[in-house]
Scaffold this motif. Structure first.
Motif, PDB file in Angstrom:
ATOM      1  N   ASP B  79       0.694  -1.279  -0.084  1.00 47.06           N
ATOM      2  CA  ASP B  79       0.022  -0.057   0.042  1.00 47.06           C
ATOM      3  C   ASP B  79       0.828   1.290  -0.186  1.00 47.06           C
ATOM      4  O   ASP B  79       0.775   2.106  -0.929  1.00 47.06           O
ATOM      5  CB  ASP B  79      -0.933   0.072   1.165  1.00 47.06           C
ATOM      6  CG  ASP B  79      -1.644   1.094   1.218  1.00 47.06           C
ATOM      7  OD1 ASP B  79      -2.374   1.461   0.099  1.00 47.06           O
ATOM      8  OD2 ASP B  79      -1.750   2.050   2.202  1.00 47.06           O
ATOM      9  N   SER B  80       1.792   1.268   0.910  1.00 47.40           N
ATOM     10  CA  SER B  80       2.555   2.554   1.047  1.00 47.40           C
ATOM     11  C   SER B  80       3.502   2.939  -0.216  1.00 47.40           C
ATOM     12  O   SER B  80       3.575   4.098  -0.140  1.00 47.40           O
ATOM     13  CB  SER B  80       3.308   2.690   2.264  1.00 47.40           C
ATOM     14  OG  SER B  80       4.079   1.478   2.428  1.00 47.40           O
ATOM     15  N   ILE B  81       3.982   1.777  -0.634  1.00 49.03           N
ATOM     16  CA  ILE B  81       4.963   2.307  -1.725  1.00 49.03           C
ATOM     17  C   ILE B  81       4.203   2.216  -3.128  1.00 49.03           C
ATOM     18  O   ILE B  81       4.121   2.933  -4.028  1.00 49.03           O
ATOM     19  CB  ILE B  81       6.125   1.283  -1.779  1.00 49.03           C
ATOM     20  CG1 ILE B  81       7.053   1.435  -0.756  1.00 49.03           C
ATOM     21  CG2 ILE B  81       6.792   1.418  -3.286  1.00 49.03           C
ATOM     22  CD1 ILE B  81       7.982   0.256  -0.517  1.00 49.03           C
ATOM     23  N   PHE B  82       3.219   0.898  -3.434  1.00 55.56           N
ATOM     24  CA  PHE B  82       2.823   0.709  -4.807  1.00 55.56           C
ATOM     25  C   PHE B  82       1.600   1.569  -4.830  1.00 55.56           C
ATOM     26  O   PHE B  82       1.302   2.385  -6.004  1.00 55.56           O
ATOM     27  CB  PHE B  82       2.723  -0.752  -4.889  1.00 55.56           C
ATOM     28  CG  PHE B  82       2.298  -1.223  -6.219  1.00 55.56           C
ATOM     29  CD1 PHE B  82       2.913  -0.870  -7.134  1.00 55.56           C
ATOM     30  CD2 PHE B  82       1.172  -1.863  -6.383  1.00 55.56           C
ATOM     31  CE1 PHE B  82       2.516  -1.370  -8.405  1.00 55.56           C
ATOM     32  CE2 PHE B  82       0.631  -2.206  -7.739  1.00 55.56           C
ATOM     33  CZ  PHE B  82       1.584  -1.870  -8.648  1.00 55.56           C
ATOM     34  N   MET B  83       0.553   1.249  -3.960  1.00 52.41           N
ATOM     35  CA  MET B  83      -0.782   1.940  -4.360  1.00 52.41           C
ATOM     36  C   MET B  83      -0.663   3.233  -4.192  1.00 52.41           C
ATOM     37  O   MET B  83      -1.557   4.066  -5.054  1.00 52.41           O
ATOM     38  CB  MET B  83      -1.685   1.383  -3.281  1.00 52.41           C
ATOM     39  CG  MET B  83      -1.951  -0.280  -3.390  1.00 52.41           C
ATOM     40  SD  MET B  83      -2.408  -1.042  -5.214  1.00 52.41           S
ATOM     41  CE  MET B  83      -3.892  -0.185  -5.528  1.00 52.41           C
TER      42      MET B  83
END
Lengths: 334, 302
Positions: B79-83
């Motif tokens: 979540d924190s990097i990709f989304m």
């Protein structure tokens, strides 16, 4: 640059010229390239069906591999049991897949993005298990699909692969020409209106549900045709010919092509054909361990999908075009 | 009679596993409005990590816990990097609506292929931590073993823990608030991004639990191209949709309902009809009751 006015006639001539060019090209390259040309044509058809659905009608399908399987099986059964000419088998593939698509599309029209994606994913995961249920589908081994040798009048050095390529390329050209026309017609405009804003489209008198169902039906029919072409090039249909990764690859191809425009379809198809070759070259350099050779193509396709969605979500072509348009606008402002 | 009871047991056990996956999907859907198709890949990766821990510590329970921690870490990272990058970059344009779907799918492929590259496509096996031989009552062997009891209790425990978290704690309140209206939650001082990442992390842990429990209760075999995990994703999704995709209790009920229906089809009809039944069930629910069996918000269109 003054834009050439695109009419029905000029578009038709363009496709005829493309066909002639392909004809000469097919005679000049070696067998492997001819075979890849057939695969390329198959991908062009399949990716076009996704672009029509996602880019023009705003629906997403993760299960087009399954619709291709339906088309492939329909064509193979018609060929094997009735022995009808190949063109009729292809037509049957289109009809059966479109019928399946219209059933699915009726449900789909009431579903928004994630629901539809999940439903079609379920179809792609589960459809292969049906092949084991009915004996007419031939279980794991599948069915043979033999389109027959090329006509003798073509000459002695006219190979089987060249015959596949001709059929596939001609099919792809006809499909692309037809899609170009339908997307410029009332239906194409309706689909785009619905994609843009469902409420506005409804207020303008468009029946949103019908329009979406129609888009899904047409897209499924085209996917079924791609399935029949795929079955022809590998001369069989079996559950393993239409794996889940096929649906994913098609989506990658469509995103690479730029989902909102049909003209980039060749980029997506070329990439999908080139990926196994590139993967092969890399894995040979890495010493061809089994781990690498089986997984590298999938890795490349998924990585490409992610990179494109993150960096150029509208496709490289569209990105270039909008960058150029911005530059032009800046130039006129000065 | 015994066959009937056994079918119910089988249904509840597999239903419990579908429920865990459905819980994971619901959590991500509630926090980010994304159906996370990569959940199967994340669960697979966590299960492999769990397998490594089993090899090292020889304790399934410790490995289960560590796999869930790893799953939470993977979820938070995704979540924190990709989304977040994805939402920042693809906020508009024709593809904005479908980009998260495509991206999570790409992630699923990426995780599977990288795992295959790293560990190879041959099976490894996870042995059941407790006996998988059914209890015997007056000479009849039931299809309910200590292992199955563990699976069901784990699912029930997780569901209760999550329900308490959501309804009784401040974290739960902010999770619900950011799902309901990110804008207003932000104005009220909720750090929406962090809360979303937390939702993904809990989902990652639930998915890891599903993977770790499913593997020994089935054949025990684990491989990167495992069909079991694709089916887990699909059945988890169907269970979540039956439950309305919004509610945790709905996800569990949906999972158990799906498990029971499939078990009865398997026992009394044919194994190859299982999938078609699940698919038809999905279509029926979507057409007849798109808001799910719990059906709180009637106004939403499917």
């Amino acid at each position: 640059m003054h834009k050439l006015k695109s009419t029905n006639l000029t578009r038709f001539l363009f496709f005829v010229l493309l066909g002639v060019a392909l004809f000469f090209l097919g005679n000049r390259v070696d067998e492997l390239r001819v075979y890849q040309g057939a695969t390329l044509s198959m991908y062009v058809i399949a990716i076009a069906s996704i672009i029509l659905l996602t880019g023009y009608s705003g629906q997403v399908s993760l299960g087009h591999g399954a619709l291709m399987a339906i088309g492939g099986y329909a064509a193979a059964i018609t060929r094997e049991h009735l022995g009808w000419p190949i063109w009729i088998c292809f037509a049957v593939a289109v009809l059966v897949a479109a019928l399946a698509g219209s059933v699915l599309g009726t449900a789909a029209a009431r579903l928004s993005g994630p629901y539809l994606a999940g439903t079609t994913l379920a179809l792609a995961v589960g459809l292969p298990s049906i092949a084991n249920q009915f004996s007419i589908l031939g279980g794991e081994q599948g069915l043979l699909f033999d389109v027959g040798a090329p006509p003798a009048s073509m000459g002695a050095d006219f190979t089987q692969y060249k015959w596949y390529f001709w059929i596939a390329a001609l099919t792809a050209l006809i499909v692309m020409w037809w899609l170009q026309n339908i997307l410029r017609s009332r239906y194409g405009r309706t689909w785009r209106a619905v994609r843009g804003n469902e409420v506005a489209a409804e207020l303008a008198g468009i029946h949103v549900g019908k329009s979406k169902t129609l888009a899904f039906t047409v897209s499924s029919g085209v996917a079924g045709l791609a399935g029949a072409v795929l079955a022809m090039t590998i001369s069989t249909v079996s559950p393993s010919a239409f794996p889940l990764s096929l649906s994913f690859s098609l989506l990658t191809g469509a995103v690479l092509a730029g989902v909102s425009t049909l003209s980039g379809v060749i980029i997506g198809a070329l990439t999908l054909v080139a990926t196994p070759e590139i993967a092969d070259a890399i894995s040979r350099r890495l010493g061809s361990s089994e781990n690498v050779t089986t997984n590298l193509p999938g890795l490349l396709v998924s990585a490409l999908l992610i990179i494109v969605v993150l960096l150029v979500p509208n496709g490289p072509l569209e990105q270039l075009r909008s960058a150029r348009a911005r530059k032009a606008r800046e130039a006129t402002h000065q | 009679m015994y066959q009937f009871i056994n079918t119910i047991f089988i249904g509840i056990t597999s239903g419990a596993i579908y429920s865990l996956m459905a819980i994971a999907l619901v959590l991500v859907w509630r926090s980010t409005r994304v159906v996370n198709f990569a959940q199967a890949g994340m669960a697979l990766l966590s299960t492999y990590i769990g397998y490594e821990f089993i090899q090292r510590f020889h304790s399934f329970w410790l490995a289960l816990f560590l796999a869930m921690v790893a799953g939470a870490g993977i979820g938070a990272l995704v979540d924190s990097i990709f989304m977040r990058t994805l939402f920042r970059r693809v906020a508009h344009g024709p593809i904005a609506g479908v980009a998260p779907i495509i991206a999570t799918l790409g992630l699923l492929g990426l995780i599977r292929a990288s795992l295959g590259l790293a560990v190879g496509n041959s099976d490894v096996s996870i042995r059941p931590p407790v006996s998988n031989v059914g209890y015997t009552i007056s000479g009849h062997t039931l299809a309910f073993s200590p292992l199955k009891l563990v699976i069901v209790s784990a699912a029930v425990f997780l569901m209760i823990a999550l329900s308490i978290l959501f309804s009784k704690t401040n974290i739960g309140l902010s999770l619900r608030a950011s799902a309901f209206s990110p804008e207003i939650a932000r104005l009220a001082g909720v750090r929406v991004d962090r809360v979303r990442t937390l939702g993904w992390a809990i989902a990652g842990a639930a998915g890891a639990a599903a993977g770790m429990l499913q593997t020994p209760s089935g054949t025990g075999a684990l491989s990167p191209d495992s069909l079991d995990f694709s089916l887990l994703l699909v059945f988890g999704f169907i269970a979540a949709v039956i439950g309305g995709l919004e509610s945790l209790i709905g996800a569990v009920l949906g999972g158990v309902l799906l498990g029971l229906v499939l078990a009865f089809v398997l026992t009394y009809m044919s194994g190859s009809l299982v999938f078609i039944t699940a698919f038809v069930l999905l279509i029926i629910v979507l057409l007849v009751r798109p808001q799910g069996i719990i059906g709180m918000n009637r106004g939403r269109r499917a």
